[in-house]
Every structure is written in C-alpha cells, then in structure tokens.
Motif scaffolding. Sequence first.
Motif, PDB file in Angstrom:
ATOM      1  N   LYS A 190       0.828  -1.194   0.000  1.00 54.08           N
ATOM      2  CA  LYS A 190       0.000   0.000   0.000  1.00 54.08           C
ATOM      3  C   LYS A 190       0.869   1.254   0.000  1.00 54.08           C
ATOM      4  O   LYS A 190       1.894   1.306   0.685  1.00 54.08           O
ATOM      5  CB  LYS A 190      -0.923   0.019   1.223  1.00 54.08           C
ATOM      6  N   LEU A 191       0.445   2.267  -0.756  1.00 57.73           N
ATOM      7  CA  LEU A 191       1.192   3.512  -0.881  1.00 57.73           C
ATOM      8  C   LEU A 191       0.402   4.662  -0.267  1.00 57.73           C
ATOM      9  O   LEU A 191      -0.828   4.688  -0.304  1.00 57.73           O
ATOM     10  CB  LEU A 191       1.491   3.800  -2.351  1.00 57.73           C
ATOM     11  N   LYS A 192       1.126   5.638   0.256  1.00 61.65           N
ATOM     12  CA  LYS A 192       0.516   6.744   1.002  1.00 61.65           C
ATOM     13  C   LYS A 192      -0.134   7.775   0.079  1.00 61.65           C
ATOM     14  O   LYS A 192       0.501   8.318  -0.821  1.00 61.65           O
ATOM     15  CB  LYS A 192       1.569   7.439   1.863  1.00 61.65           C
ATOM     16  N   TYR A 193      -1.409   8.048   0.378  1.00 59.94           N
ATOM     17  CA  TYR A 193      -2.137   9.098  -0.343  1.00 59.94           C
ATOM     18  C   TYR A 193      -1.967  10.435   0.366  1.00 59.94           C
ATOM     19  O   TYR A 193      -1.879  10.495   1.590  1.00 59.94           O
ATOM     20  CB  TYR A 193      -3.629   8.757  -0.398  1.00 59.94           C
ATOM     21  N   VAL A 194      -1.909  11.504  -0.405  1.00 56.27           N
ATOM     22  CA  VAL A 194      -1.985  12.866   0.128  1.00 56.27           C
ATOM     23  C   VAL A 194      -3.014  13.619  -0.703  1.00 56.27           C
ATOM     24  O   VAL A 194      -3.254  13.276  -1.865  1.00 56.27           O
ATOM     25  CB  VAL A 194      -0.619  13.597   0.069  1.00 56.27           C
TER      26      VAL A 194
END
Length: 272
Positions: A45-49
């Motif tokens: 999973k990759l971090k959303y901004v």
Amino acid sequence: MKMNRRDALHRIVGISSVAAGATLMGGTAMAAGMDTGYKLQPKEKLKYVPLDPMATAKLAYESGNGCMFQVFHSVVTMLARSESVDAEKFASIPTALAAYGFAGVVGQGTICGNLNAIGMLVNILDDINGQNSAVVDATFRYYEHENLPWSNKEFVDGIGSTEEKTALVGSSSVANSILCHSSISNWSRESGLPFVKKGERCYRLSATMAYVLVELLNKAYEGQKITELDGTTVSELTKQCQMCHNASEPMTPAASVKTNMECKTCHTGHFF
C-alpha cells in the motif's frame, strides 16, 4: 598500443551504442526507463496525500487512450508529483497497463473503465482513516445514480474544454448501472447519438469521475465520514434485496449474492 581491425570495429560499435543509448535515455526518458529495482508487490500500500480535484480532472481529460487509462493515469501521475512519501513509487507504476479497460474491457461493454480504474487505484492506497472501501462504494453509487458527465461552465473551463464541444456531448444521462453497456445505451437514447460518437462525452465522463474520486479521497483523508454523505451507499431497494440474498446466510431458497450494484436495473419481480 596496436589495435587490430576486429578490436577497432568493436570499439566503434561500443561507442556508437553508448551514444545512441544516451540520446534515447536523456532527460525524463532516462529516469522513466531506468530499472531502480523497485516493483509494487501484491498487498503493498502507498501513502495518499490530498490532490487538486480540478487539476486531476484536467489531466484525465487531456490524457486520452481510454477511460480507464485516463482516470488511473491522472491520479497516479498527480501522486507521483505530490508530497507523498511514496511519490517515487507512484512514478514507477506503468499506468499504460490500464489502457485495456476502454469501452468496458477491450470493447466488451462490461464494467466501465472509469470504475475499473478507481478500484485498481484505491486498492493500492494505504488505509485512509479506514474509509477506502467506502470511497469505492461512493464512487460506484455516484456513477450509477447521477446525471453525467458534468457540463457546467466552471467544470468545462477548468478541464480546458469549450462550450462548442459541449454540443458533441449531446445529453448527460443516468447510467443506472456500473456497466459501460448500460451507461452508453442510456446516453445514446437521451442524446440520439450512436456509440461511435461518444468521444467528447466519455472524455468528460473520465474527467468528472477523476474529480469525484479525488474529492472523496480528500474528504476521507480529512476524516469526514464518507458513508454519511448523500448518495454514497446502496439504495433502499438494494438493501431490501440484500436482506434475503446476502453473502453469508441467505434466506432459503434465495440465492446467495455478493454485490452492491443496483438490482432493479437488470432484475424484476418480488417487490418491483
């Protein structure tokens, strides 16, 4: 030092190959083409901004190459340019793979590519206040029930389209389904236009859904409860159907069903 003909030829070919490679790999092409050793793994999973919804919608509108690519590419590209700690990882994702989703998966009229892209994208995002599933549900329900695509002046100007092109859209319409087949058919009936004239309509639909997705992701990031927003959950009729046709303990002799799609679009009987 003496050099025979074979050594000289190898030296010339080697130098020429390096020069040609440097030319082809220059600038951003070099960065995009280099194997950094990183590959996104299943369940990673990759971090959303938070992103700018209109800027993302504009990129989706301009990207072309089918609805699934437009939505997936625009959001991934914006995240690659963002302050996310995983920006470089987003940049490594080969968004061209999403191009298969055009016209409901290579022209088959199944799930709309816009929604296919949303599912693929949200699935690789790290937990956003426990609301990733709610975002998927909300975008799917919005697509089913709203009059799309948007053609108000603010949106048209924002994505870089024109009022003249609005005439090519024909009429906005309600899909009543998550299927490309239903969406296009209802649009065709409302507009009096055939499938082959869907170009501007579908470009704007992808821009619309990219905007809706980013807006919902931003709200989830801020901690707003997505399920409390209007029109973001299944209809009351679908809830009634799910009481008997559920995934775990269906009421005999009802079939066990796992879906949140609008039931009445395809099914009749019982209560409707």
